[in-house]
Design a protein around this motif. Structure first.
Motif, PDB file in Angstrom:
ATOM      1  N   TYR A  82       3.796  -4.022 -45.726  1.00 53.34           N
ATOM      2  CA  TYR A  82       4.743  -5.115 -45.506  1.00 53.34           C
ATOM      3  C   TYR A  82       4.694  -5.469 -44.031  1.00 53.34           C
ATOM      4  CZ  TYR A  82       9.488  -7.217 -45.039  1.00 53.34           C
ATOM      5  OH  TYR A  82      10.570  -8.023 -44.765  1.00 53.34           O
ATOM      6  N   ASP A  83       4.287  -6.709 -43.735  1.00 54.79           N
ATOM      7  CA  ASP A  83       4.165  -7.159 -42.349  1.00 54.79           C
ATOM      8  C   ASP A  83       5.265  -8.138 -41.988  1.00 54.79           C
ATOM      9  OD1 ASP A  83       1.832  -5.698 -42.032  1.00 54.79           O
ATOM     10  OD2 ASP A  83       0.500  -7.408 -42.333  1.00 54.79           O
ATOM     11  N   ILE A  84       5.668  -8.101 -40.723  1.00 53.98           N
ATOM     12  CA  ILE A  84       6.575  -9.085 -40.148  1.00 53.98           C
ATOM     13  C   ILE A  84       5.763  -9.835 -39.093  1.00 53.98           C
ATOM     14  CG2 ILE A  84       8.736  -9.520 -38.924  1.00 53.98           C
ATOM     15  CD1 ILE A  84       9.281  -8.083 -41.512  1.00 53.98           C
ATOM     16  N   ILE A  85       5.569 -11.134 -39.293  1.00 55.78           N
ATOM     17  CA  ILE A  85       4.848 -11.969 -38.335  1.00 55.78           C
ATOM     18  C   ILE A  85       5.757 -13.127 -37.937  1.00 55.78           C
ATOM     19  CG2 ILE A  85       2.470 -11.371 -38.953  1.00 55.78           C
ATOM     20  CD1 ILE A  85       2.445 -13.683 -40.928  1.00 55.78           C
ATOM     21  N   SER A  86       5.435 -13.769 -36.814  1.00 53.33           N
ATOM     22  CA  SER A  86       6.303 -14.812 -36.267  1.00 53.33           C
ATOM     23  C   SER A  86       5.512 -16.060 -35.907  1.00 53.33           C
ATOM     24  CB  SER A  86       6.979 -14.316 -34.990  1.00 53.33           C
ATOM     25  OG  SER A  86       7.619 -13.094 -35.202  1.00 53.33           O
ATOM     26  N   LEU A  87       6.193 -17.210 -35.938  1.00 55.22           N
ATOM     27  CA  LEU A  87       5.582 -18.437 -35.440  1.00 55.22           C
ATOM     28  C   LEU A  87       5.426 -18.370 -33.924  1.00 55.22           C
ATOM     29  CD1 LEU A  87       7.505 -21.148 -37.488  1.00 55.22           C
ATOM     30  CD2 LEU A  87       5.130 -20.430 -37.789  1.00 55.22           C
ATOM     31  N   MET A  88       6.329 -17.676 -33.282  1.00 54.69           N
ATOM     32  CA  MET A  88       6.331 -17.538 -31.830  1.00 54.69           C
ATOM     33  C   MET A  88       6.574 -16.064 -31.498  1.00 54.69           C
ATOM     34  SD  MET A  88       8.452 -19.964 -29.289  1.00 54.69           S
ATOM     35  CE  MET A  88       9.731 -18.893 -28.707  1.00 54.69           C
ATOM     36  N   PRO A  89       5.662 -15.408 -30.772  1.00 50.67           N
ATOM     37  CA  PRO A  89       5.751 -13.954 -30.603  1.00 50.67           C
ATOM     38  C   PRO A  89       6.672 -13.468 -29.493  1.00 50.67           C
ATOM     39  CG  PRO A  89       3.798 -14.754 -29.512  1.00 50.67           C
ATOM     40  CD  PRO A  89       4.433 -15.954 -30.195  1.00 50.67           C
ATOM     41  N   ASP A  90       7.272 -14.365 -28.720  1.00 57.72           N
ATOM     42  CA  ASP A  90       8.029 -13.955 -27.537  1.00 57.72           C
ATOM     43  C   ASP A  90       9.286 -13.176 -27.908  1.00 57.72           C
ATOM     44  OD1 ASP A  90       6.795 -15.787 -25.123  1.00 57.72           O
ATOM     45  OD2 ASP A  90       6.635 -16.706 -27.098  1.00 57.72           O
ATOM     46  N   LEU A  91       9.426 -11.978 -27.325  1.00 61.77           N
ATOM     47  CA  LEU A  91      10.603 -11.144 -27.558  1.00 61.77           C
ATOM     48  C   LEU A  91      11.784 -11.567 -26.700  1.00 61.77           C
ATOM     49  CD1 LEU A  91       8.884  -7.674 -27.739  1.00 61.77           C
ATOM     50  CD2 LEU A  91      10.209  -8.733 -29.560  1.00 61.77           C
ATOM     51  N   LEU A  92      11.545 -12.338 -25.656  1.00 66.24           N
ATOM     52  CA  LEU A  92      12.599 -12.685 -24.706  1.00 66.24           C
ATOM     53  C   LEU A  92      13.203 -14.053 -24.952  1.00 66.24           C
ATOM     54  CD1 LEU A  92      10.857 -11.326 -21.498  1.00 66.24           C
ATOM     55  CD2 LEU A  92      12.485 -10.169 -22.982  1.00 66.24           C
ATOM     56  N   VAL A  93      12.926 -14.652 -26.082  1.00 63.00           N
ATOM     57  CA  VAL A  93      13.426 -15.991 -26.374  1.00 63.00           C
ATOM     58  C   VAL A  93      14.935 -15.961 -26.547  1.00 63.00           C
ATOM     59  CG1 VAL A  93      13.436 -17.833 -28.089  1.00 63.00           C
ATOM     60  CG2 VAL A  93      11.304 -16.792 -27.416  1.00 63.00           C
ATOM     61  N   SER A  94      15.597 -16.918 -25.963  1.00 60.84           N
ATOM     62  CA  SER A  94      17.035 -17.070 -26.126  1.00 60.84           C
ATOM     63  C   SER A  94      17.302 -17.861 -27.393  1.00 60.84           C
ATOM     64  CB  SER A  94      17.607 -17.829 -24.917  1.00 60.84           C
ATOM     65  OG  SER A  94      18.890 -18.306 -25.217  1.00 60.84           O
ATOM     66  N   GLU A  95      18.213 -17.387 -28.207  1.00 58.39           N
ATOM     67  CA  GLU A  95      18.590 -18.122 -29.419  1.00 58.39           C
ATOM     68  C   GLU A  95      19.198 -19.478 -29.078  1.00 58.39           C
ATOM     69  OE1 GLU A  95      18.356 -17.804 -32.780  1.00 58.39           O
ATOM     70  OE2 GLU A  95      17.025 -16.125 -32.443  1.00 58.39           O
ATOM     71  N   ASP A  96      19.732 -19.613 -27.863  1.00 62.46           N
ATOM     72  CA  ASP A  96      20.364 -20.866 -27.461  1.00 62.46           C
ATOM     73  C   ASP A  96      19.354 -21.940 -27.083  1.00 62.46           C
ATOM     74  OD1 ASP A  96      22.846 -19.631 -27.774  1.00 62.46           O
ATOM     75  OD2 ASP A  96      22.781 -18.868 -25.718  1.00 62.46           O
ATOM     76  N   LEU A  97      18.161 -21.537 -26.688  1.00 61.79           N
ATOM     77  CA  LEU A  97      17.169 -22.502 -26.227  1.00 61.79           C
ATOM     78  C   LEU A  97      15.822 -22.316 -26.928  1.00 61.79           C
ATOM     79  CD1 LEU A  97      17.910 -22.155 -22.406  1.00 61.79           C
ATOM     80  CD2 LEU A  97      18.608 -24.032 -23.881  1.00 61.79           C
ATOM     81  N   PRO A  98      15.799 -22.267 -28.249  1.00 60.86           N
ATOM     82  CA  PRO A  98      14.537 -21.952 -28.914  1.00 60.86           C
ATOM     83  C   PRO A  98      13.472 -23.029 -28.733  1.00 60.86           C
ATOM     84  CG  PRO A  98      16.189 -22.596 -30.517  1.00 60.86           C
ATOM     85  CD  PRO A  98      16.873 -22.500 -29.191  1.00 60.86           C
ATOM     86  N   PHE A  99      13.865 -24.289 -28.636  1.00 59.50           N
ATOM     87  CA  PHE A  99      12.874 -25.355 -28.561  1.00 59.50           C
ATOM     88  C   PHE A  99      12.279 -25.468 -27.166  1.00 59.50           C
ATOM     89  CE2 PHE A  99      15.972 -26.833 -31.815  1.00 59.50           C
ATOM     90  CZ  PHE A  99      15.203 -26.460 -32.887  1.00 59.50           C
ATOM     91  N   ALA A 100      13.093 -25.301 -26.154  1.00 59.60           N
ATOM     92  CA  ALA A 100      12.612 -25.423 -24.789  1.00 59.60           C
ATOM     93  C   ALA A 100      11.577 -24.346 -24.466  1.00 59.60           C
ATOM     94  CB  ALA A 100      13.778 -25.321 -23.813  1.00 59.60           C
ATOM     95  N   GLN A 101      11.681 -23.202 -25.125  1.00 57.62           N
ATOM     96  CA  GLN A 101      10.787 -22.106 -24.813  1.00 57.62           C
ATOM     97  C   GLN A 101       9.611 -22.009 -25.787  1.00 57.62           C
ATOM     98  OE1 GLN A 101      13.295 -18.673 -24.679  1.00 57.62           O
ATOM     99  NE2 GLN A 101      14.416 -19.395 -22.907  1.00 57.62           N
ATOM    100  N   ALA A 102       9.571 -22.831 -26.800  1.00 60.25           N
ATOM    101  CA  ALA A 102       8.518 -22.743 -27.802  1.00 60.25           C
ATOM    102  C   ALA A 102       7.188 -23.197 -27.223  1.00 60.25           C
ATOM    103  CB  ALA A 102       8.881 -23.603 -29.016  1.00 60.25           C
ATOM    104  N   SER A 103       6.164 -22.396 -27.458  1.00 53.58           N
ATOM    105  CA  SER A 103       4.816 -22.786 -27.052  1.00 53.58           C
ATOM    106  C   SER A 103       3.822 -22.146 -28.004  1.00 53.58           C
ATOM    107  CB  SER A 103       4.544 -22.373 -25.609  1.00 53.58           C
ATOM    108  OG  SER A 103       4.608 -20.972 -25.478  1.00 53.58           O
ATOM    109  N   PHE A 104       2.740 -22.857 -28.249  1.00 58.59           N
ATOM    110  CA  PHE A 104       1.699 -22.362 -29.149  1.00 58.59           C
ATOM    111  C   PHE A 104       0.967 -21.206 -28.476  1.00 58.59           C
ATOM    112  CE2 PHE A 104      -2.628 -22.468 -30.884  1.00 58.59           C
ATOM    113  CZ  PHE A 104      -2.342 -22.341 -32.234  1.00 58.59           C
ATOM    114  N   ASP A 105       0.775 -20.132 -29.208  1.00 59.58           N
ATOM    115  CA  ASP A 105       0.102 -18.939 -28.701  1.00 59.58           C
ATOM    116  C   ASP A 105      -1.102 -18.675 -29.606  1.00 59.58           C
ATOM    117  OD1 ASP A 105      -0.465 -15.985 -28.713  1.00 59.58           O
ATOM    118  OD2 ASP A 105       1.095 -15.994 -27.174  1.00 59.58           O
ATOM    119  N   GLU A 106      -2.306 -18.835 -29.052  1.00 60.19           N
ATOM    120  CA  GLU A 106      -3.525 -18.690 -29.860  1.00 60.19           C
ATOM    121  C   GLU A 106      -3.693 -17.289 -30.431  1.00 60.19           C
ATOM    122  OE1 GLU A 106      -7.138 -20.256 -28.174  1.00 60.19           O
ATOM    123  OE2 GLU A 106      -6.067 -21.954 -27.323  1.00 60.19           O
TER     124      GLU A 106
END
Length: 193
Positions: A82-106
């Motif tokens: 059972y795997d947990i994967i994410s659209l965005m891997p950043d652990l430090l993302v603020s729930e308040d600013l999810p869009f401002a910090q979103a970036s594509f990670d190859e």
């Protein structure tokens, strides 16, 4: 009351091995795998979320376990991984600013693509649960193409009012499983309103 005769009891052990893949600085988590060592042969399932949490522990009653319990109902074989994967891997993302910090990670995209291929090869399912914050990443052409390629194994437990898969925390053991293609159709109807 007479105590139970311990010679009549059977103790069965099982173990869950946890493997986590981080970047060198441990600011990004690309993959967390729960491997059930007592299952010799089995299927592979995954949950696809927006950002990883440090609290994705596989404990009774957690979001992670409720999603697992739901997916088990939709596969024929016992779950080996059972795997947990994410659209965005950043652990430090603020729930308040999810869009401002979103970036594509190859690198993350490669982990998502590899996981989807492995799940499909093992006749598993993927429960999408990124909620509304995931819409910016979800609609990038690379992810849209990938999800269309694997639409037959992608499900969600409901749809937000913005047409995205419900966040996994809203998933219960008895939630309905909606196919990715049905989710896309419902999302189009929501956008027309």
């Amino acid at each position: 009351m007479t105590p139970a005769d311990s010679s009549e009891l059977l103790i069965e052990e099982s173990s869950i091995r946890v493997q986590t893949t981080f970047d060198r600085d441990k600011t990004k988590r690309y993959l967390r795998s729960y491997i059930f060592d007592d299952i010799a042969e089995g299927t592979h399932v995954a949950a696809l979320i927006y950002t990883p949490r440090t609290t994705d522990a596989f404990l009774s009653g957690t979001t992670t376990q409720r999603a697992y319990n739901l997916m088990k109902k939709y596969v024929n074989d016992p779950v080996k991984q059972y795997d947990i994967i994410s659209l965005m891997p950043d652990l430090l993302v603020s729930e308040d600013l999810p869009f401002a910090q979103a970036s594509f990670d190859e690198t993350n995209y490669a982990f998502v693509a590899k996981t989807l291929a492995e799940v499909k090869a093992k006749n598993g399912v993927v429960l999408c649960g990124w909620g509304s914050p995931g819409r910016l990443m979800h609609h990038l052409p690379a992810y849209e193409d990938l999800f269309n390629e694997y639409a037959d194994i992608l499900y969600c437990s409901g749809i937000t009012n913005k047409g995205e898969p419900n966040h996994l925390r809203l998933t219960m053991d008895d939630s309905p499983m909606i196919t990715y293609n049905d989710m896309k159709q419902k999302a189009k109807k929501l956008r027309r309103k």
